[in-house]
Design a protein around this motif. Sequence first.
Motif, PDB file in Angstrom:
ATOM      1  N   LEU A 138       3.566  46.180   6.643  1.00  0.00           N
ATOM      2  CA  LEU A 138       2.659  47.444   6.353  1.00  0.00           C
ATOM      3  C   LEU A 138       1.198  47.085   7.041  1.00  0.00           C
ATOM      4  CD1 LEU A 138       3.244  47.164   2.411  1.00  0.00           C
ATOM      5  CD2 LEU A 138       4.625  48.226   4.182  1.00  0.00           C
ATOM      6  N   CYS A 139       0.848  45.852   7.725  1.00  0.00           N
ATOM      7  CA  CYS A 139      -0.357  45.813   8.074  1.00  0.00           C
ATOM      8  C   CYS A 139      -0.413  45.346   9.575  1.00  0.00           C
ATOM      9  CB  CYS A 139      -1.152  44.754   7.222  1.00  0.00           C
ATOM     10  SG  CYS A 139      -0.336  43.116   6.981  1.00  0.00           S
ATOM     11  N   GLN A 296      -6.348  47.719  10.294  1.00  0.00           N
ATOM     12  CA  GLN A 296      -5.410  48.505   9.653  1.00  0.00           C
ATOM     13  C   GLN A 296      -5.523  49.929   9.995  1.00  0.00           C
ATOM     14  OE1 GLN A 296      -3.477  46.644   9.156  1.00  0.00           O
ATOM     15  NE2 GLN A 296      -3.928  44.908   7.780  1.00  0.00           N
ATOM     16  N   GLN A 300      -2.177  50.878  10.903  1.00  0.00           N
ATOM     17  CA  GLN A 300      -1.302  51.691   9.893  1.00  0.00           C
ATOM     18  C   GLN A 300      -1.282  53.246  10.066  1.00  0.00           C
ATOM     19  OE1 GLN A 300      -3.536  50.750   6.320  1.00  0.00           O
ATOM     20  NE2 GLN A 300      -2.224  49.085   5.967  1.00  0.00           N
ATOM     21  N   THR A 688       6.260  56.600   9.078  1.00  0.00           N
ATOM     22  CA  THR A 688       6.123  55.486   9.710  1.00  0.00           C
ATOM     23  C   THR A 688       6.103  55.315  11.316  1.00  0.00           C
ATOM     24  OG1 THR A 688       8.355  54.690   9.929  1.00  0.00           O
ATOM     25  CG2 THR A 688       7.262  54.016   7.777  1.00  0.00           C
ATOM     26  N   GLN A 694       5.633  50.978  10.878  1.00  0.00           N
ATOM     27  CA  GLN A 694       4.421  50.716   9.901  1.00  0.00           C
ATOM     28  C   GLN A 694       4.056  51.935   9.504  1.00  0.00           C
ATOM     29  OE1 GLN A 694       1.301  48.196  11.632  1.00  0.00           O
ATOM     30  NE2 GLN A 694       0.095  48.466   9.875  1.00  0.00           N
ATOM     31  N   GLU A 696       2.108  55.322   7.436  1.00  0.00           N
ATOM     32  CA  GLU A 696       0.547  55.959   7.718  1.00  0.00           C
ATOM     33  C   GLU A 696      -0.066  55.855   6.438  1.00  0.00           C
ATOM     34  OE1 GLU A 696      -0.616  58.419  11.109  1.00  0.00           O
ATOM     35  OE2 GLU A 696       0.533  59.735   9.626  1.00  0.00           O
ATOM     36  N   PHE A 697      -0.838  55.046   6.152  1.00  0.00           N
ATOM     37  CA  PHE A 697      -1.620  54.853   5.082  1.00  0.00           C
ATOM     38  C   PHE A 697      -3.153  55.339   5.102  1.00  0.00           C
ATOM     39  CE2 PHE A 697       1.165  51.030   4.326  1.00  0.00           C
ATOM     40  CZ  PHE A 697       1.649  51.412   2.900  1.00  0.00           C
TER      41      PHE A 697
END
Length: 830
Positions: A138-139, A296, A300, A688, A694, A696-697
């Motif tokens: 995630l990072c 990030q 991300q 992702t 990963q 996309e936050f």
Amino acid sequence: MTQQNDGWIKTTCAYCGVGCGVEARPTISGELEVRGDKSHPSNYGKLCTKGIALGETVIQDGRLLTPTLNTPHGEQSLDWSDATSLVAEKFAQTIKEHGADSVAFYVSGQLLTEDYYVANKLIKGFMGTANIDSNSRLCMASSVVGHKRAFGADTVPVCYEDLEQAELVVLVGSNLAWCHPVLFQRLRMAKQANPQLKVVVIDPRETDSDEISDLHLSIDSGADVALFNGLLNYLHRHNHIDQTFIKKHTQQFEQALESAQQEQCIERQTGLSGEQLAAFYKLFAQTNKVVTVYSQGVNQSTSGADKVNSILNCHLATGKIGKPGCGPFSVTGQPNAMGGREVGALANMLCAHMELDNPEHHQLVSEFWQAPLLANRPGLKAVDMFDGMADGKIKAVWIMATNPAVSLPNSEKVKQALANCPFVVVSDCIKQTETTALADLLLPVQGWSEKSGTVTNSERRVSRQRRVMPSPGDARPDWWVISQVAQKMGFGEAFDYLHEGEIFKEYATLTGLGNMNGERDFSLIGLSQLDDQGYSVLEPQQWPVLKHQTEVVNQRFFTHGQFYTADAKARFVPVSHKPPQSTVNSEFPLLLNSGRTRDHWHTMSRTGLAAQLGDHTPEPYVLVHPDTAAKYGLKDQSIARLHNRFGECLAKVTYSPQQQLAELFVPIHWNGQTANNSKPCNLIAPYTDSLSGQPEFKHTPVVIEPCLYQSQGLFLTRQPIELEGIEYWARQKIADGYAYHIESNRSPKELQICLSSLIKDQSRHMQYQDGNQNMVSRFISDQAQAMSEMIVVKGAFGEGEKAAYIASFNEPVDTTKAQSWFPAAQEIMA
């Protein structure tokens, strides 16, 4: 370096990837004193607010103390023999009936390297599947892909020292001041010592990192590739390319440049003016020593790997790599995210920077482990793994030291996936999380201050994390639990470890396989002969460790222009700007960014236990530009509801002129245990990066609206309490108890009755040391608030209780007045 002096034990911080050295000392009263380790080369004694408060977090609140089986009839405590036998039987049976790819491990950057190694060895080597992935996905996953495409290996080329030797530091998608505070302190001190040092911050929003910036570029979300392609083109047009370096040490420059030249209208794509772009490009071009720090905000993304390579392309084009004060620098978010990458605890890696699909590497590891079933193809990455549970492909999963029901995107689907999986094991030190609530079996493991092993920080420095405090209940090391399961699955000889030092020695030896001449970047061969005493007193070591380092070293990679590709030349990677997969529209017109706040970390299972950290940010919040707030009818310090097609999230509005119009920011930390419906991952789509996996936050379309609650309160209690039926609440740790910030659609009287009823129902579960049987309710009506008076009502609502309730009604509490009430409320707790 002395490892213990006057009771002080040298260890390493539990939080971000800076890897700060800490000294800790238990007191007679059972508390833990903490201070910075002045001899540690990562921080030289400096600590951030979270590190300073580590001692406060070493308490028993909420700990998981015994192996626990959740059955339809309730909880059943097990001993370790029965618990590990159950795991072994369930995984073995699942593999026998459905094949090796029907099982999975989901692990964490909070594991120690020894834990990580044993988990990776068991599932890849002996269960025969690469279905192991980490929350590091995630990072850091986009950086791993970018490094491997450009350098041939996942190599971080720089040292922290380069921040102090640079003439220009570019922060891209990194609020270094909050996310890596000690590195930010080092950079600030370097700038004070050298006024010629320039700092550029590239971020859609202004942050505390801008305190030292010379230039801020409020780039549009997702436009990093366009920005750095523009830079590459500028460097070429203005003859700032290092042609000698390119010709001698790289390949594919022409293709990357051609791709960069195809970008249309950089100003429009980035939202930056021509003057801003020219100022940045000129600084980069005309400065000899440049470090680009990214985190990030780059990784991300659905194009995170391309963003990384767009940055690396510019450093390769100018030869600003492998020299003091130069290079691209990916800073990691977890204490051992780097260690996880080293051992291969991602689904597409083998171990020790070897590759699953490389026959030579595969043979080396298979023979070393004596593992004929060693997986030879990638497994499922994090989001895909939980999709596999939802689809019924994954039938047994073991989750270690992480909380995916909170941290993964599209939280509701993750919860459904866990509910659908026939056998879910969770190893954790905390009993109640949103993930443990969905587990069939809970296994109590050690937390920070109880663990012993190693971690690796962002500059590749391996440090010891040492045991300082005894483990509560039946808590055990993660490596021990995994090894017990492995032995009961019939793999005893390969997992017959007596202590973590034996694991480290085996792992260090493995890193030297086929690597005696530096064929791979990662090596710990110089530590493979450590005896138990040597491991116990091991000082920080920066890899590659070809021989035991007896003093601090600062090593850079690529100083001779040699990379880890077949021809030893770096690769330029042609990349093109692609917009984020999600787009705002008339239904969801606002863009949500998510990230960390200064004084909390991840899902607050540790920082949420420190009263001094709770004071800084007691409630979940959303940063909103005042003009955006006015447009949507939002008042400062009122509660708002953010929502989209995936879910909703409640947060306290905080005006921030530093936010761009129509953009919002929400911290990631609050979850179902610390607030009601305030989890931003409820909103985030499971999109992702196709290469890195990963999510996309940083780019989520939402809409926001005010919550017009009738009443507001503050409730204090000695122990956590369940507040079912309350529309909004957020829990804050205070001295000797917890404060619940409450807002409700109920009338003031109805809210007081509701809270009193909840206390009555739960009083038998609450115990207080003073045995006081009175509950004190304090509340303020709107009339009394105007007169600055308090009305005190006393009543006995249950045995053994002592709590306080403070409320104001009809209007939000005035912040200044609330601060004056709060100390008074804490006195009641004393």
